[in-house]
Scaffold this motif. Structure first.
Motif, PDB file in Angstrom:
ATOM      1  N   GLN A  32      68.712  63.986   2.329  1.00 27.35           N
ATOM      2  CA  GLN A  32      67.594  64.713   1.731  1.00 27.35           C
ATOM      3  C   GLN A  32      67.583  66.156   2.212  1.00 27.35           C
ATOM      4  O   GLN A  32      68.020  66.468   3.314  1.00 27.35           O
ATOM      5  N   SER A  33      67.057  67.035   1.374  1.00 31.13           N
ATOM      6  CA  SER A  33      67.014  68.456   1.729  1.00 31.13           C
ATOM      7  C   SER A  33      66.065  68.724   2.901  1.00 31.13           C
ATOM      8  O   SER A  33      66.176  69.754   3.551  1.00 31.13           O
ATOM      9  N   ILE A  34      65.162  67.823   3.162  1.00 34.63           N
ATOM     10  CA  ILE A  34      64.201  68.003   4.258  1.00 34.63           C
ATOM     11  C   ILE A  34      64.499  67.044   5.417  1.00 34.63           C
ATOM     12  O   ILE A  34      63.610  66.700   6.199  1.00 34.63           O
ATOM     13  N   ALA A  35      65.750  66.612   5.546  1.00 36.42           N
ATOM     14  CA  ALA A  35      66.116  65.635   6.574  1.00 36.42           C
ATOM     15  C   ALA A  35      65.771  66.118   7.979  1.00 36.42           C
ATOM     16  O   ALA A  35      65.474  65.311   8.859  1.00 36.42           O
ATOM     17  N   SER A  36      65.770  67.433   8.181  1.00 33.94           N
ATOM     18  CA  SER A  36      65.448  67.954   9.519  1.00 33.94           C
ATOM     19  C   SER A  36      63.973  67.794   9.855  1.00 33.94           C
ATOM     20  O   SER A  36      63.575  68.003  10.996  1.00 33.94           O
ATOM     21  N   ARG A  37      63.154  67.412   8.883  1.00 30.58           N
ATOM     22  CA  ARG A  37      61.722  67.190   9.119  1.00 30.58           C
ATOM     23  C   ARG A  37      61.336  65.733   8.883  1.00 30.58           C
ATOM     24  O   ARG A  37      60.192  65.428   8.588  1.00 30.58           O
ATOM     25  N   ILE A  38      62.305  64.844   8.993  1.00 31.23           N
ATOM     26  CA  ILE A  38      62.050  63.414   8.826  1.00 31.23           C
ATOM     27  C   ILE A  38      62.344  62.714  10.140  1.00 31.23           C
ATOM     28  O   ILE A  38      63.421  62.879  10.715  1.00 31.23           O
ATOM     29  N   VAL A  39      61.380  61.947  10.606  1.00 28.11           N
ATOM     30  CA  VAL A  39      61.549  61.137  11.807  1.00 28.11           C
ATOM     31  C   VAL A  39      61.651  59.683  11.365  1.00 28.11           C
ATOM     32  O   VAL A  39      60.782  59.187  10.647  1.00 28.11           O
ATOM     33  N   VAL A  40      62.715  59.021  11.773  1.00 29.35           N
ATOM     34  CA  VAL A  40      62.936  57.621  11.406  1.00 29.35           C
ATOM     35  C   VAL A  40      62.677  56.760  12.633  1.00 29.35           C
ATOM     36  O   VAL A  40      63.185  57.045  13.720  1.00 29.35           O
ATOM     37  N   CYS A  41      61.888  55.733  12.437  1.00 34.77           N
ATOM     38  CA  CYS A  41      61.649  54.749  13.495  1.00 34.77           C
ATOM     39  C   CYS A  41      62.137  53.394  12.989  1.00 34.77           C
ATOM     40  O   CYS A  41      61.648  52.893  11.983  1.00 34.77           O
ATOM     41  N   MET A  42      63.101  52.852  13.679  1.00 41.82           N
ATOM     42  CA  MET A  42      63.635  51.539  13.312  1.00 41.82           C
ATOM     43  C   MET A  42      62.777  50.473  14.002  1.00 41.82           C
ATOM     44  O   MET A  42      62.678  50.443  15.218  1.00 41.82           O
ATOM     45  N   GLY A  43      62.148  49.633  13.194  1.00 39.09           N
ATOM     46  CA  GLY A  43      61.346  48.542  13.729  1.00 39.09           C
ATOM     47  C   GLY A  43      62.225  47.317  13.902  1.00 39.09           C
ATOM     48  O   GLY A  43      62.376  46.518  12.984  1.00 39.09           O
ATOM     49  N   MET A  44      62.841  47.175  15.064  1.00 35.51           N
ATOM     50  CA  MET A  44      63.771  46.083  15.328  1.00 35.51           C
ATOM     51  C   MET A  44      63.002  44.849  15.801  1.00 35.51           C
ATOM     52  O   MET A  44      62.025  44.965  16.530  1.00 35.51           O
ATOM     53  N   GLU A  45      63.451  43.702  15.407  1.00 35.63           N
ATOM     54  CA  GLU A  45      62.817  42.446  15.793  1.00 35.63           C
ATOM     55  C   GLU A  45      63.401  41.995  17.129  1.00 35.63           C
ATOM     56  O   GLU A  45      64.619  41.908  17.284  1.00 35.63           O
ATOM     57  N   ALA A  46      62.529  41.693  18.079  1.00 37.28           N
ATOM     58  CA  ALA A  46      62.966  41.297  19.418  1.00 37.28           C
ATOM     59  C   ALA A  46      63.732  39.973  19.399  1.00 37.28           C
ATOM     60  O   ALA A  46      64.554  39.714  20.284  1.00 37.28           O
ATOM     61  N   ARG A  47      63.499  39.139  18.393  1.00 38.00           N
ATOM     62  CA  ARG A  47      64.215  37.850  18.306  1.00 38.00           C
ATOM     63  C   ARG A  47      65.679  38.023  17.908  1.00 38.00           C
ATOM     64  O   ARG A  47      66.464  37.103  18.063  1.00 38.00           O
ATOM     65  N   ASP A  48      66.028  39.186  17.383  1.00 39.65           N
ATOM     66  CA  ASP A  48      67.411  39.447  16.999  1.00 39.65           C
ATOM     67  C   ASP A  48      68.202  39.793  18.261  1.00 39.65           C
ATOM     68  O   ASP A  48      67.898  40.783  18.937  1.00 39.65           O
TER      69      ASP A  48
END
Length: 185
Positions: free
Chosen positions: A144-160
């Protein structure tokens, strides 16, 4: 701490068991939503069943009027549909020719935030999702053109059992391509 069957959605929006006019409004809504189809099919069934016997022999003028009405209705609907389609295509082409940062360059109303000051947070829930699918998702976000202003949070499952390893691998690959990257277990 979370009772069985309770989640954030059910806690945030508890069921509201308010009866609205003893359910009559819902019933009327469903009837009215189907009314165009019901009256059209009923009218056509009646006309096709009785029309060739009674209507054409007894009142041919009414039969001609009914058939003419359906033809005019069909022609109007056909041209209205095509006019709408061409109009939408014109609008899509008009808006598609703008520069990618067209809206960013527009003058902002007084007192509103500058476009560059807005950050976006994307939460990606994950439970044993293939890493290729996660990479595909993150590649799309990073492109995306605004990738520098996007924060991604991966919600990982603890059971994995592989959750931490996958999250850290993706962090090493994508942290520099995004405005931020984090993960939670």
């Amino acid at each position: 701490s979370n009772p069985e069957g309770m989640g954030l959605v059910s806690e945030a929006a508890p069921d509201q068991n308010e009866e609205v006019c003893c359910g009559h409004e819902q019933t009327m809504y469903h009837v009215l939503a189907r009314l165009p189809a019901i009256h059209t099919f009923s009218f056509l069934a009646f006309f096709l069943y009785f029309g060739h016997v009674w209507l054409l022999m007894q009142r041919p003028d009414i039969a001609v009027w009914v058939i003419g009405t359906f033809i005019v209705y069909g022609v109007v609907r056909f041209y209205a549909m095509w006019f709408g389609a061409w109009n939408c295509l014109f609008l899509l082409r008009k808006n598609d020719t703008r520069e990618p940062d067209h809206w960013q360059k527009q003058a902002r109303p007084l007192g509103s935030m500058a476009f560059d000051s807005v950050w976006h947070a994307i939460i990606i829930p994950n439970y044993k999702e293939p890493i290729d699918k996660l990479r595909q998702t993150l590649d799309t976000i990073a492109a995306q053109s605004i990738a520098s202003r996007i924060v991604v949070c991966m919600g990982m499952e603890a059971r994995d059992p592989n959750a931490t390893a996958v999250a850290e691998l993706l962090q090493s690959e994508y942290a520099g391509r995004l405005g931020g990257y984090c993960y939670s277990l």
